[in-house]
Write an enzyme that holds these catalytic residues in place. Structure first.
Site, PDB file in Angstrom:
ATOM      1  N   LYS A 121      64.525  25.991 -80.678  1.00  0.00           N
ATOM      2  CA  LYS A 121      64.953  27.287 -80.142  1.00  0.00           C
ATOM      3  C   LYS A 121      65.139  27.200 -78.629  1.00  0.00           C
ATOM      4  CE  LYS A 121      63.188  31.028 -78.422  1.00  0.00           C
ATOM      5  NZ  LYS A 121      64.303  31.587 -77.641  1.00  0.00           N
ATOM      6  N   GLU A 151      53.285  22.983 -72.684  1.00  0.00           N
ATOM      7  CA  GLU A 151      53.638  22.617 -71.300  1.00  0.00           C
ATOM      8  C   GLU A 151      53.868  23.932 -70.576  1.00  0.00           C
ATOM      9  OE1 GLU A 151      53.428  19.722 -70.138  1.00  0.00           O
ATOM     10  OE2 GLU A 151      53.811  18.281 -71.736  1.00  0.00           O
ATOM     11  N   CYS A 188      58.386  23.790 -63.103  1.00  0.00           N
ATOM     12  CA  CYS A 188      56.944  23.880 -63.345  1.00  0.00           C
ATOM     13  C   CYS A 188      56.178  22.938 -62.421  1.00  0.00           C
ATOM     14  CB  CYS A 188      56.655  23.557 -64.796  1.00  0.00           C
ATOM     15  SG  CYS A 188      57.422  22.028 -65.320  1.00  0.00           S
ATOM     16  N   GLU A 210      52.052  31.723 -59.822  1.00  0.00           N
ATOM     17  CA  GLU A 210      53.277  30.930 -59.905  1.00  0.00           C
ATOM     18  C   GLU A 210      54.457  31.841 -59.576  1.00  0.00           C
ATOM     19  OE1 GLU A 210      54.682  29.651 -63.827  1.00  0.00           O
ATOM     20  OE2 GLU A 210      55.127  27.699 -62.951  1.00  0.00           O
TER      21      GLU A 210
HETATM   22  P1  NAP Z   1      58.590  32.117 -71.480  1.00  0.00           P
HETATM   23  O1  NAP Z   1      58.977  33.510 -71.229  1.00  0.00           O
HETATM   24  O2  NAP Z   1      57.207  31.828 -71.875  1.00  0.00           O
HETATM   25  O3  NAP Z   1      59.626  31.581 -72.565  1.00  0.00           O
HETATM   26  C1  NAP Z   1      59.659  30.234 -72.982  1.00  0.00           C
HETATM   27  C2  NAP Z   1      60.268  30.154 -74.375  1.00  0.00           C
HETATM   28  O4  NAP Z   1      59.398  30.822 -75.301  1.00  0.00           O
HETATM   29  C3  NAP Z   1      61.634  30.847 -74.506  1.00  0.00           C
HETATM   30  O5  NAP Z   1      62.423  30.132 -75.406  1.00  0.00           O
HETATM   31  C4  NAP Z   1      61.237  32.194 -75.089  1.00  0.00           C
HETATM   32  O6  NAP Z   1      62.260  32.861 -75.787  1.00  0.00           O
HETATM   33  C5  NAP Z   1      60.123  31.788 -76.034  1.00  0.00           C
HETATM   34  N1  NAP Z   1      59.237  32.877 -76.422  1.00  0.00           N
HETATM   35  C6  NAP Z   1      59.054  34.098 -75.828  1.00  0.00           C
HETATM   36  N2  NAP Z   1      58.158  34.830 -76.511  1.00  0.00           N
HETATM   37  C7  NAP Z   1      57.752  34.071 -77.561  1.00  0.00           C
HETATM   38  C8  NAP Z   1      56.826  34.268 -78.619  1.00  0.00           C
HETATM   39  N3  NAP Z   1      56.135  35.410 -78.732  1.00  0.00           N
HETATM   40  N4  NAP Z   1      56.636  33.284 -79.512  1.00  0.00           N
HETATM   41  C9  NAP Z   1      57.300  32.118 -79.402  1.00  0.00           C
HETATM   42  N5  NAP Z   1      58.219  31.881 -78.431  1.00  0.00           N
HETATM   43  C10 NAP Z   1      58.422  32.836 -77.506  1.00  0.00           C
HETATM   44  O7  NAP Z   1      58.848  31.207 -70.208  1.00  0.00           O
HETATM   45  P2  NAP Z   1      60.143  31.143 -69.285  1.00  0.00           P
HETATM   46  O8  NAP Z   1      60.079  32.289 -68.348  1.00  0.00           O
HETATM   47  O9  NAP Z   1      61.369  30.943 -70.106  1.00  0.00           O
HETATM   48  O10 NAP Z   1      59.906  29.765 -68.530  1.00  0.00           O
HETATM   49  C11 NAP Z   1      59.235  29.695 -67.330  1.00  0.00           C
HETATM   50  C12 NAP Z   1      57.845  29.146 -67.510  1.00  0.00           C
HETATM   51  O11 NAP Z   1      57.879  27.873 -68.143  1.00  0.00           O
HETATM   52  C13 NAP Z   1      57.139  28.901 -66.206  1.00  0.00           C
HETATM   53  O12 NAP Z   1      55.822  29.391 -66.251  1.00  0.00           O
HETATM   54  C14 NAP Z   1      57.130  27.395 -66.065  1.00  0.00           C
HETATM   55  O13 NAP Z   1      56.112  26.890 -65.251  1.00  0.00           O
HETATM   56  C15 NAP Z   1      57.019  26.960 -67.468  1.00  0.00           C
HETATM   57  N6  NAP Z   1      57.476  25.573 -67.626  1.00  0.00           N
HETATM   58  C16 NAP Z   1      56.562  24.587 -67.859  1.00  0.00           C
HETATM   59  C17 NAP Z   1      56.961  23.265 -67.987  1.00  0.00           C
HETATM   60  C18 NAP Z   1      55.973  22.156 -68.227  1.00  0.00           C
HETATM   61  O14 NAP Z   1      56.395  21.099 -68.645  1.00  0.00           O
HETATM   62  N7  NAP Z   1      54.681  22.365 -67.993  1.00  0.00           N
HETATM   63  C19 NAP Z   1      58.309  22.950 -67.895  1.00  0.00           C
HETATM   64  C20 NAP Z   1      59.206  23.965 -67.665  1.00  0.00           C
HETATM   65  C21 NAP Z   1      58.774  25.275 -67.543  1.00  0.00           C
HETATM   66  P3  NAP Z   1      63.249  33.907 -75.058  1.00  0.00           P
HETATM   67  O15 NAP Z   1      64.312  33.076 -74.512  1.00  0.00           O
HETATM   68  O16 NAP Z   1      63.749  34.804 -76.095  1.00  0.00           O
HETATM   69  O17 NAP Z   1      62.459  34.623 -74.026  1.00  0.00           O
END
Ligand code: NAP
Length: 452
Positions: A155, A230, A264, A356
């Site tokens: 996804k 992650e 991240c 963050e």
């Molecule tokens: P997010 O809001 O948590 O969304 C990440 C993914 O999860 C999206 O595909 C999202 O879908 C999906 N999602 C949302 N609600 C969900 C649920 N209830 N159940 C399952 N999946 C769900 O994060 P983001 O804002 O896209 O990304 C930014 C964050 O990612 C930051 O905190 C960053 O640090 C972190 N990140 C971490 C790493 C690492 O390797 N540690 C790498 C990159 C990013 P939708 O598109 O529909 O919202």
């Protein structure tokens, strides 16, 4: 399909495409087809699976420019980054194409027989990808998962589905059997959550916010489902007075403003030894001013926009109560722009020091000695990456060992190589991706005893 989502170009806020949103029933049907495809895929001989993955890598390679162009328009990434990201998918596929023929078990000496271990694939693996690095994060999951004999449902983030959809098509073009890799664009609360609750999905690889990651982990606990997380970061860049200060100051903007800070691993806290603090800031200011913040359609752009209006407003909200030292430039217009901004922080309780930001804002703070630097770096719930700048090798190693984070760099801000392990301490994640052991994380180790 249950509706469509309009994908925007974040540099101009203009529509790029309409993408269908997968509904719950379609998600279930796709997971079932993926499960049916698993029996045949796990049975493909190791050499043949390796060949298919190499072909997949070659097809991605032939489409690097096309994929990069999609990412420039859909995610606002620069051309240089987008080409690197598409190339990273290719390289991951090539690297893990070496895994099927090397996924060997052990023979362990026992009394009265022979004991063997096997790495058995799990079944359907669900990969949930965020919007900040749509291509690499998809590749880090799908390449080792497929190599180990699993099928994958993936996804992409609702905001950035274009490259994942194309990579799914390229897999079929390369000859991967149908339903071995299925890309399901749609909402996290529908598709992503179903990966967590559907019993046929045997592992979830989640990359995204710590908040959603905790919910995913709690949901997976219901079925004792395997999960890799992650999550977020608030990484420190520790600069000692004996470092090559001009080099450290020239690198610092790229360590946090790359991908407009939506990284991240962004070194969004800079700790500078007090005796070098003023000199470091003086050296950093022209480096930030020189950063080329341009529409990423321009090949010269070094930093593009933020992903959405919501993300821009969230990031700007951090500046309301922060002490801005200096900032760079950003274009005007309807895109989601924020200029790269450097703030000073005197109090570790400040929001800008703790949370963050996920945007082009970095906070700088002085420290007194090595112990103080380590204590301040570790004073966070996160632990993903970090940098140490010093000419003292002993100190570099001491500090790199003492910082509670998964990925440290000395005199560098590089964190990610597909052949080295990557992941977070504390609330930055659980488990590791990439590196030589990644395929094993997509298997169960089975022990078989044969009586003589
Ligand atoms: P997010 O809001 O948590 O969304 C990440 C993914 O999860 C999206 O595909 C999202 O879908 C999906 N999602 C949302 N609600 C969900 C649920 N209830 N159940 C399952 N999946 C769900 O994060 P983001 O804002 O896209 O990304 C930014 C964050 O990612 C930051 O905190 C960053 O640090 C972190 N990140 C971490 C790493 C690492 O390797 N540690 C790498 C990159 C990013 P939708 O598109 O529909 O919202």
């Amino acid at each position: 399909m249950s509706g469509v989502h309009t994908v925007l170009n974040p540099a101009t806020a203009t529509p790029v495409a309409e993408v269908p949103a997968t509904g719950l029933d379609e998600t279930d049907a796709a997971i079932e087809r993926s499960h049916e495809a698993f029996a045949a895929w796990r049975g493909v001989a190791p050499g043949e699976r390796a060949t298919l993955l190499r072909r997949f890598a070659d097809v991605v390679d032939a489409h690097v420019e096309e994929l990069a162009g999609l990412e420039v328009r859909n995610a606002g990434h620069t051309w240089a980054n987008s080409r690197w990201e598409a190339g990273n998918v290719r390289d991951c596929l090539h690297y893990y194409a070496g895994a099927p023929e090397r996924l060997s078990g052990r023979q362990i000496p026992v009394a009265g027989g022979t004991d063997l271990t096997f790495h058995e694939p799990l079944g359907v693996v669900g990969i949930i990808v965020p919007w900040n690095f749509p291509m690499p994060i998809a590749g880090w999951g799908l390449a080792p998962a497929l190599a180990a004999g699993n099928t994958v449902v993936l996804k992409p983030a609702e905001l950035t589905p274009m490259t994942a959809i194309r990579i799914g098509e390229l897999a079929l073009e390369a000859g991967l059997p149908e339903h071995v890799l299925t890309v399901l664009p749609g909402k996290g609360s529908v598709v992503g959550e179903r990966f967590v609750t559907h019993p046929l999905v045997r592992k979830v690889c989640f990359t995204g916010s710590t908040e959603v990651g905790k919910r995913v982990m709690a949901g997976c606990a219901e079925q004792v489902k395997r999960v890799t997380l992650e999550l977020g970061g608030k990484s420190a860049n520790i600069v000692f007075a004996d470092a090559d200060l001009p080099a450290a100051a020239a690198a610092a903007p790229y360590a946090v403003f790359d991908n407009a800070g939506q990284d991240c691993c962004a070194r969004s806290r800079i700790l500078v030894e007090r005796s070098a603090y003023d000199e470091f800031l003086g050296l950093m200011e022209p480096a930030v001013a020189a950063l080329r913040v341009l529409d990423p359609a321009d090949e010269a752009s070094e930093m593009g926009p933020l992903i959405s209006a919501g993300q821009r407003d969230r990031v700007l909200g951090f500046l309301d109560d922060a002490e801005v030292a200096f900032s760079g430039s950003a274009p005007g217009g309807d895109g989601f722009w924020v200029a790269p901004t450097v703030v000073t922080s005197a109090d570790p309780a400040e929001r800008i020091w703790r949370e963050e930001v996920f945007g082009p804002v970095v906070a700088v703070m002085p420290f007194d000695d090595e112990a103080d630097a380590v204590a301040r770096a570790n004073d966070t719930e996160y632990g993903l990456s970090g940098s140490v700048y010093t000419r003292d090798l002993g100190r570099a190693l001491r500090v790199a060992r003492a910082v509670e984070a998964g990925n440290l760099s000395v005199n560098s801000h590089a964190s990610v190589r597909y052949w080295t392990p990557f992941g977070g301490y504390k609330q930055s994640g659980l488990g590791r991706e990439l590196g030589p052991d990644a395929p094993q994380a997509f298997t169960e180790e089975k022990n078989v005893f044969i009586a003589h």
